[in-house]
Design an enzyme around this catalytic site. Structure first.
Site, short mmCIF file in Angstrom:
data_model
loop_
_atom_site.label_atom_id
_atom_site.label_comp_id
_atom_site.label_asym_id
_atom_site.label_seq_id
_atom_site.Cartn_x
_atom_site.Cartn_y
_atom_site.Cartn_z
N HIS B 137 -17.97 5.63 -21.57
CA HIS B 137 -19.00 5.14 -20.74
C HIS B 137 -19.19 3.43 -20.92
O HIS B 137 -19.03 2.75 -19.71
CB HIS B 137 -20.39 5.71 -20.76
CG HIS B 137 -21.56 4.95 -20.06
ND1 HIS B 137 -21.96 5.67 -18.84
CD2 HIS B 137 -22.34 3.86 -20.39
CE1 HIS B 137 -23.03 4.90 -18.63
NE2 HIS B 137 -23.12 3.83 -19.31
N GLU B 138 -19.17 3.27 -22.18
CA GLU B 138 -19.32 1.77 -22.49
C GLU B 138 -18.15 0.78 -22.22
O GLU B 138 -18.04 -0.23 -21.72
CB GLU B 138 -19.84 1.55 -23.97
CG GLU B 138 -20.93 2.23 -24.43
CD GLU B 138 -22.38 1.78 -23.61
OE1 GLU B 138 -23.13 2.67 -23.51
OE2 GLU B 138 -22.33 0.73 -23.11
N HIS B 141 -18.22 -0.09 -18.88
CA HIS B 141 -19.03 -1.19 -18.44
C HIS B 141 -18.10 -2.53 -18.73
O HIS B 141 -18.08 -3.69 -17.76
CB HIS B 141 -20.26 -1.18 -19.40
CG HIS B 141 -21.30 -0.46 -18.95
ND1 HIS B 141 -21.70 -0.54 -17.64
CD2 HIS B 141 -22.17 0.35 -19.29
CE1 HIS B 141 -22.75 0.36 -17.43
NE2 HIS B 141 -23.13 0.79 -18.52
N HIS B 147 -23.53 0.96 -13.67
CA HIS B 147 -24.19 2.18 -13.79
C HIS B 147 -23.87 3.04 -12.36
O HIS B 147 -24.21 2.26 -11.20
CB HIS B 147 -25.82 2.46 -13.96
CG HIS B 147 -25.67 2.26 -15.51
ND1 HIS B 147 -26.98 1.71 -16.20
CD2 HIS B 147 -24.87 2.52 -16.68
CE1 HIS B 147 -26.77 1.56 -17.55
NE2 HIS B 147 -25.61 2.33 -17.71
#
Lengths: 111, 423
Positions: B137-138, B141, B147
């Site tokens: 997930h990170e 980013h 998101h």
């Protein structure tokens, strides 16, 4: 070493009491909503009626994107959603989330 | 943002804000490092590095980006730096909040911080917070994804307890490919591997899987799901024992009423594959020892070849080399009459000027599409089928329909960095 008894450390007990502040009221909810970009940070000294409107619309938007009933009320389901483990990146891009971490003094010099 | 972009371009020229949206890196190979003073106290260092390596690999499997762990270069040259900390940590101005709520965050300069007050666990622990999932997930980013509030997206802000099949779904793949483009590249060969299996009731059923090979690695392509198998590519020697580990030129499956033989070709030699035992024959049931010379078994065919395929319609193997096509009559054990011929004469273009003109990479008969494809570079040409010709009488026999892009037909066949191939 943090205390554990299970081979996979799954029962690791945190020796420190560092717990995230639980979101239980309007004040902590407002911090949450401004931190994750649903509303601009609030200037607590001078609360304007329009700002409580901002809080209401931010709360509704959070409820909507979280798949909760959009009640505009800080109900239990909303508090549970706010307290879930989550990523610290804001949900909504605000200028502050793009900023390079600067100490205020630097900013003053630059201008 | 303009001012910010100018500021950034001064300090780190290799990074721009991306012309098609969010933030993007402008190069395809990115270095990452788990910072020494930022190791977690909950997992061994090897576990942490393995999980992060796997997380980066998962993004490689769906995008043209490749990630390599770099523990030596000056920090300034490392694109993505990761570390664990609690409370005030790693010089970051966003304190972690202790156990609960915020478990990690990422800065667009490429730094990823994990809150070590959370209980991070390995991929299959079944409890705690999966470090793999949070890392993927990170990294999303850092690569520029915001998101995404879609159920099933890896970019949802809230952590969802362990899901057994944690993988990136179709929309996440399209989101990252919108920033960095789709995966493109040449293939050595493409084929459907046919197997006969017995059902619990003793019936024989025939199954097939589609494979793409490129140098020393391969992908199984799941036609049903329009993507490669999770976790591919895999090194050749793991799945195809005995064939050259650095790749082949062609795969041919001679399948008729009397014959059923699978061959791999490389250079001037070829191997026969024992599909039942999943290994090449050293000696086949007819007593041939492998590898054999192509010239010995296929007189008249000049090797090395570019590629080849078996056409069940006329029981010929079509070998391709430069601009020539050699049709080999299996039953007569000789070149078919009039061959070799120029590829344009055997596979004429339906639209003038739209033709691979030889040196093709792969010739592939797909059971899924019931069609023959000629692949070259990032393009393919579909051969006119009998059904097409019933409908459009003007279409020439074995004509090549206008070309299309391979990556728009077979999706997400992506390289990974060689250092992560064996994960």
């Amino acid at each position: 070493e943090k205390l554990f008894h299970n081979r996979d450390h799954s029962d690791m007990q945190s020796l420190t009491s560092r717990q995230a502040a639980v979101i239980t009221d309007k004040y902590t909810a407002e911090l949450f909503l401004s931190r994750y970009g649903f509303m601009e940070p609030v200037n607590w000294e001078e609360i304007q009626p329009s700002e409580s409107q901002a809080f209401l619309s931010a709360l509704k938007e959070f409820q909507k994107v979280s798949g909760l009933p959009v009640t505009g009320v800080l109900d239990e389901a909303t508090k549970v959603a706010m307290n879930k483990p989550r990523c610290g990146v804001p949900d909504k891009e605000t200028v502050s989330s793009l900023a390079i971490p600067m100490t205020p003094s630097e900013e003053v010099q630059r201008r | 943002k303009r001012h910010l972009a100018a500021l950034l371009s001064k300090s780190r020229p290799k990074r721009d804000l991306g012309e098609n949206g969010y933030m993007a890196f402008s190069k395809k190979e990115l270095k990452w490092r788990l910072i020494g003073e930022g190791y977690s106290s909950q997992l061994t260092i090897e576990e942490q590095r393995y999980i992060l390596k796997l997380a980066f690999r998962m993004w490689s499997e769906v995008s043209p980006l490749e990630f390599v762990e770099d523990t030596r270069s000056p920090l300034e040259d490392v694109d993505i730096k990761l570390g664990f900390g609690t409370g005030r940590h790693l010089g970051c101005n966003q304190r972690f909040d202790g156990t609960g709520q915020e478990f990690a965050h990422a800065w667009f300069l490429g730094d990823i911080h994990f809150d070590d007050d959370e209980h991070f666990t390995g991929p299959n622990a079944g409890s705690g917070i999966s470090l793999l999932k949070v890392a993927v997930h990170e990294i999303g980013h850092v690569l520029g994804l915001p998101h995404i509030y879609r159920p099933g997206s890896i970019m949802q802000p809230n952590y969802l307890p362990h899901e057994s099949g944690f993988e990136m779904d179709w929309m996440d793949r399209k989101a990252i490919q919108r920033l960095y483009g789709a995966c493109k590249g040449q293939f050595n060969t493409v084929f459907d591997w046919i197997r006969k299996e017995k059902t619990p009731y003793g019936e024989t059923v025939i199954r097939f899987n589609t494979y793409f090979m490129r140098d020393g690695w391969y992908w199984l392509y799941e036609n049903r799901n329009n993507r490669t198998r999770y976790g591919d590519p895999v090194p050749l020697q793991i799945g195809w024992r005995g064939i050259p580990v650095d790749g082949v030129d062609a795969h041919v499956h001679v399948w008729s009423r009397k014959r059923d033989a699978v061959y791999f070709f490389k250079g001037t030699q070829f191997w026969r594959y024992d599909s039942k035992n999943d290994v090449v024959f050293t000696q086949d049931p007819e007593g041939h020892h492998y590898p054999r010379l192509i010239s010995e078994a296929f007189p008249g065919v000049s090797s090395p070849i570019d590629t080849a395929f078996y056409d069940r319609r006329d029981s010929h193997i079509y070998f391709f080399k430069n601009t020539l096509v050699y049709a080999f009559d299996i039953e007569a054990n000789s070149l078919a009459k009039g061959f070799p011929k120029n590829i344009r004469d055997v596979f004429p273009p339906v639209v003038n000027g739209d033709h691979p003109d030889g040196n093709i990479d792969a010739a592939y008969f797909s059971y899924t599409h019931n069609a023959i494809f000629l692949l070259k570079g990032t393009r393919f040409w579909q051969v006119v089928g009998s059904r097409d010709r019933w409908r459009w009488l003007f279409l020439p026999h074995n004509g090549l329909l206008p070309h299309k892009e391979v990556d728009q037909h077979w999706f997400d066949i992506c390289n990974v960095h060689p250092t992560t191939l064996k994960l």
